[in-house]
Scaffold this active site. Structure first.
Site, PDB file in Angstrom:
ATOM      1  N   THR A   1      -5.130   6.721  15.101  1.00 23.19           N
ATOM      2  CA  THR A   1      -6.394   7.463  15.126  1.00 23.19           C
ATOM      3  C   THR A   1      -6.565   8.148  13.769  1.00 23.19           C
ATOM      4  O   THR A   1      -5.990   7.721  12.775  1.00 23.19           O
ATOM      5  CB  THR A   1      -6.420   8.460  16.301  1.00 23.19           C
ATOM      6  OG1 THR A   1      -5.171   9.168  16.346  1.00 23.19           O
ATOM      7  CG2 THR A   1      -6.617   7.737  17.629  1.00 23.19           C
TER       8      THR A   1
ATOM      9  N   ASP B   1     -24.465  14.495  13.306  1.00 24.69           N
ATOM     10  CA  ASP B   1     -23.127  14.702  13.853  1.00 24.69           C
ATOM     11  C   ASP B   1     -22.298  13.422  13.906  1.00 24.69           C
ATOM     12  O   ASP B   1     -21.081  13.464  13.909  1.00 24.69           O
ATOM     13  CB  ASP B   1     -23.216  15.253  15.281  1.00 24.69           C
ATOM     14  CG  ASP B   1     -23.318  16.771  15.308  1.00 24.69           C
ATOM     15  OD1 ASP B   1     -22.852  17.403  14.342  1.00 24.69           O
ATOM     16  OD2 ASP B   1     -23.848  17.295  16.292  1.00 24.69           O
TER      17      ASP B   1
ATOM     18  N   TYR C   1     -15.091  -6.124   7.560  1.00 22.77           N
ATOM     19  CA  TYR C   1     -13.766  -5.496   7.606  1.00 22.77           C
ATOM     20  C   TYR C   1     -13.162  -5.629   9.003  1.00 22.77           C
ATOM     21  O   TYR C   1     -11.984  -5.981   9.160  1.00 22.77           O
ATOM     22  CB  TYR C   1     -13.897  -4.021   7.222  1.00 22.77           C
ATOM     23  CG  TYR C   1     -12.633  -3.213   7.366  1.00 22.77           C
ATOM     24  CD1 TYR C   1     -11.676  -3.208   6.351  1.00 22.77           C
ATOM     25  CD2 TYR C   1     -12.395  -2.439   8.499  1.00 22.77           C
ATOM     26  CE1 TYR C   1     -10.514  -2.462   6.472  1.00 22.77           C
ATOM     27  CE2 TYR C   1     -11.238  -1.691   8.625  1.00 22.77           C
ATOM     28  CZ  TYR C   1     -10.304  -1.707   7.606  1.00 22.77           C
ATOM     29  OH  TYR C   1      -9.155  -0.963   7.736  1.00 22.77           O
TER      30      TYR C   1
ATOM     31  N   HIS D   1     -12.079  11.688   4.163  1.00 26.32           N
ATOM     32  CA  HIS D   1     -12.274  11.843   5.598  1.00 26.32           C
ATOM     33  C   HIS D   1     -12.453  13.323   5.944  1.00 26.32           C
ATOM     34  O   HIS D   1     -12.435  14.188   5.076  1.00 26.32           O
ATOM     35  CB  HIS D   1     -11.098  11.223   6.347  1.00 26.32           C
ATOM     36  CG  HIS D   1     -11.063   9.731   6.265  1.00 26.32           C
ATOM     37  ND1 HIS D   1      -9.975   9.027   5.788  1.00 26.32           N
ATOM     38  CD2 HIS D   1     -12.008   8.805   6.557  1.00 26.32           C
ATOM     39  CE1 HIS D   1     -10.246   7.738   5.814  1.00 26.32           C
ATOM     40  NE2 HIS D   1     -11.469   7.577   6.277  1.00 26.32           N
TER      41      HIS D   1
ATOM     42  N   ARG E   1     -12.550  14.703  18.094  1.00 25.73           N
ATOM     43  CA  ARG E   1     -11.740  13.664  17.458  1.00 25.73           C
ATOM     44  C   ARG E   1     -10.252  13.928  17.739  1.00 25.73           C
ATOM     45  O   ARG E   1      -9.830  15.065  17.953  1.00 25.73           O
ATOM     46  CB  ARG E   1     -11.957  13.634  15.942  1.00 25.73           C
ATOM     47  CG  ARG E   1     -13.354  13.219  15.493  1.00 25.73           C
ATOM     48  CD  ARG E   1     -13.639  11.761  15.779  1.00 25.73           C
ATOM     49  NE  ARG E   1     -14.948  11.367  15.271  1.00 25.73           N
ATOM     50  CZ  ARG E   1     -16.084  11.434  15.963  1.00 25.73           C
ATOM     51  NH1 ARG E   1     -16.069  11.915  17.205  1.00 25.73           N
ATOM     52  NH2 ARG E   1     -17.223  11.018  15.436  1.00 25.73           N
TER      53      ARG E   1
ATOM     54  N   LYS F   1     -13.623  21.486   0.372  1.00 20.08           N
ATOM     55  CA  LYS F   1     -14.864  22.262   0.425  1.00 20.08           C
ATOM     56  C   LYS F   1     -14.559  23.751   0.643  1.00 20.08           C
ATOM     57  O   LYS F   1     -15.182  24.625   0.010  1.00 20.08           O
ATOM     58  CB  LYS F   1     -15.762  21.727   1.547  1.00 20.08           C
ATOM     59  CG  LYS F   1     -17.131  22.375   1.586  1.00 20.08           C
ATOM     60  CD  LYS F   1     -17.995  21.785   2.711  1.00 20.08           C
ATOM     61  CE  LYS F   1     -18.565  20.443   2.331  1.00 20.08           C
ATOM     62  NZ  LYS F   1     -19.603  19.991   3.293  1.00 20.08           N
TER      63      LYS F   1
ATOM     64  N   GLY G   1       0.824  -1.210   0.000  1.00 20.61           N
ATOM     65  CA  GLY G   1       0.000   0.000   0.000  1.00 20.61           C
ATOM     66  C   GLY G   1       0.848   1.246   0.000  1.00 20.61           C
ATOM     67  O   GLY G   1       0.488   2.267   0.595  1.00 20.61           O
TER      68      GLY G   1
ATOM     69  N   ILE H   1      -6.135   9.981  10.548  1.00 20.51           N
ATOM     70  CA  ILE H   1      -4.915  10.410   9.854  1.00 20.51           C
ATOM     71  C   ILE H   1      -5.259  11.469   8.812  1.00 20.51           C
ATOM     72  O   ILE H   1      -6.280  11.374   8.135  1.00 20.51           O
ATOM     73  CB  ILE H   1      -4.241   9.212   9.159  1.00 20.51           C
ATOM     74  CG1 ILE H   1      -4.155   8.006  10.104  1.00 20.51           C
ATOM     75  CG2 ILE H   1      -2.864   9.585   8.649  1.00 20.51           C
ATOM     76  CD1 ILE H   1      -3.942   6.685   9.381  1.00 20.51           C
TER      77      ILE H   1
ATOM     78  N   GLY I   1       1.585   5.384   3.193  1.00 18.80           N
ATOM     79  CA  GLY I   1       2.753   4.951   2.436  1.00 18.80           C
ATOM     80  C   GLY I   1       3.554   6.118   1.892  1.00 18.80           C
ATOM     81  O   GLY I   1       4.785   6.138   1.954  1.00 18.80           O
TER      82      GLY I   1
END
Length: 351
Positions: A201, A307, A173, A216, A245, A224, A45, A203, A51
């Site tokens: 956590t 949310d 998964y 993400h 987060r 955006k 990867g 990335i 990577g």
């Protein structure tokens, strides 16, 4: 299909990236003695977010007797045993960092539980067996916080991974990934293999997927905000902005992953995360993106949009027991570097 599917773009590290922040404490891997055998580190990867970050980190911190190989999908299909065998025969790695996986969003995970379980299990089994057969000195595989039990207490730590079923939406998964931890211990007990795993956590960083629909949180907000500035429209964030987060900058994760390969020798997983105190709200992230983008228009939080989970706090106590003084890149600095990279590489960035 895999993290390795994106075409590699040969862009360098963002300006001002520091050299290593970790002092070496072991000569187990990468010692510079002239008589040492060369270490060949193969990254599956290798063209994905992590990577690429490892490549960027290693370019500035490579040891004399290390050779690094970065695989992408063009090197072979890791689901197929014969093709995986051929990759190991060709490169003869002494160490493997295993990032490749079949990954997807919520709806893909819901619709293809069988494929997410089977294909990831095939990939992981082919990598692990080849590492055993070829006497690879160290295998480091990546897990994810999303494979933890759906019903749990916070903060989560490495000991809680198998304490209950994962969320039903991604159980295919999740169980495939959990088996990596199970098999790391089994290979250690039966064959004496030095296999371990990393739990990162959230990335973000250069070479991310900046798709607004499928990316993400941070890369999606960066794209955006870019469009809002370009089109002179409001910068609209889905949700209230209150969820919390932990975000880790990809170059920090790369450095800690290389440290894990060189210095951390236990089959038990290790969480690579910023401290609990560094947890930030989505609103804080959005405002940092707007500042980095020099966006001066209207910012709207659309509270009619869901949310999601309020917090998913992870504990990095194990990491801190080894590296108590490690300084993570701040969220403001990391977002500024990510925005700068996105603007410099807009035409070729994944989006």
């Amino acid at each position: 299909m895999t993290e390795s599917s994106a075409k590699h773009e040969a862009n360098g590290a963002p300006e001002g990236e520091p050299p290593t922040k970790i002092a070496s404490t072991s000569a187990s891997v990468g010692a510079a003695d002239a008589g040492d055998e060369k270490d060949i580190i193969m990254v599956t990867g290798g063209s994905g977010l992590v990577g690429q970050a490892i490549r960027m980190y290693v370019e500035k911190n490579k040891r004399d007797n290390e050779e690094w190989i970065y695989l992408s999908s063009k090197d072979g299909d890791l689901r197929v045993r014969s093709e995986t065998d051929a990759i190991f025969a060709k490169y003869k790695p002494t160490h493997v960092i295993h990032l490749a996986a079949k990954v997807g969003g919520l709806f893909a995970n819901l619709a293809q539980k069988v494929e997410f379980y089977r294909e990831n299990t095939l990939i992981n089994d082919n990598i692990m067996e080849n590492c055993r057969i070829n006497k690879v000195k160290k295998l480091v595989s990546f897990l994810s916080t999303c494979i933890f039990p759906d019903k749990t207490s916070y903060p989560i730590d490495e000991t809680m991974l198998h304490n209950g079923p994962p969320h039903p939406s991604n159980e295919g998964y999740a169980y495939a990934k959990r088996l990596i931890d199970t098999m790391n211990r089994a290979y250690a007990e039966e064959y004496g293999c030095n296999f371990t795993s990393i739990i990162p956590t959230n990335i973000y960083g250069p070479h991310d997927n900046f798709s607004i629909q499928n990316g993400h949180v941070i890369p999606g907000l960066i794209h955006k905000c870019y469009l809002a500035k370009k089109n002179n429209t409001p910068f609209t964030i889905w949700g209230s902005g209150t969820p919390l987060r932990q975000f880790i900058y990809s170059l920090d994760l790369a450095e800690l992953t290389v440290w894990t390969m060189r210095e951390y020798h236990s089959p038990d997983p290790i969480t690579l995360s910023v401290d609990e105190e560094a947890e930030v709200s989505i609103k804080t992230v959005a405002l940092a993106v707007a500042k980095a983008m020099q966006f001066e228009g209207e910012i709207i939080f659309d509270a009619d949009k869901a949310d999601g989970q309020f917090k998913k706090t992870a504990c990095n106590k194990k990491l801190r027991s080894y590296l108590p003084d490690y300084k993570f890149t701040s969220i403001d600095d990391g977002i500024q570097k990510s925005v700068d990279w996105f603007l410099d590489n807009y035409e070729t960035a994944r989006k």
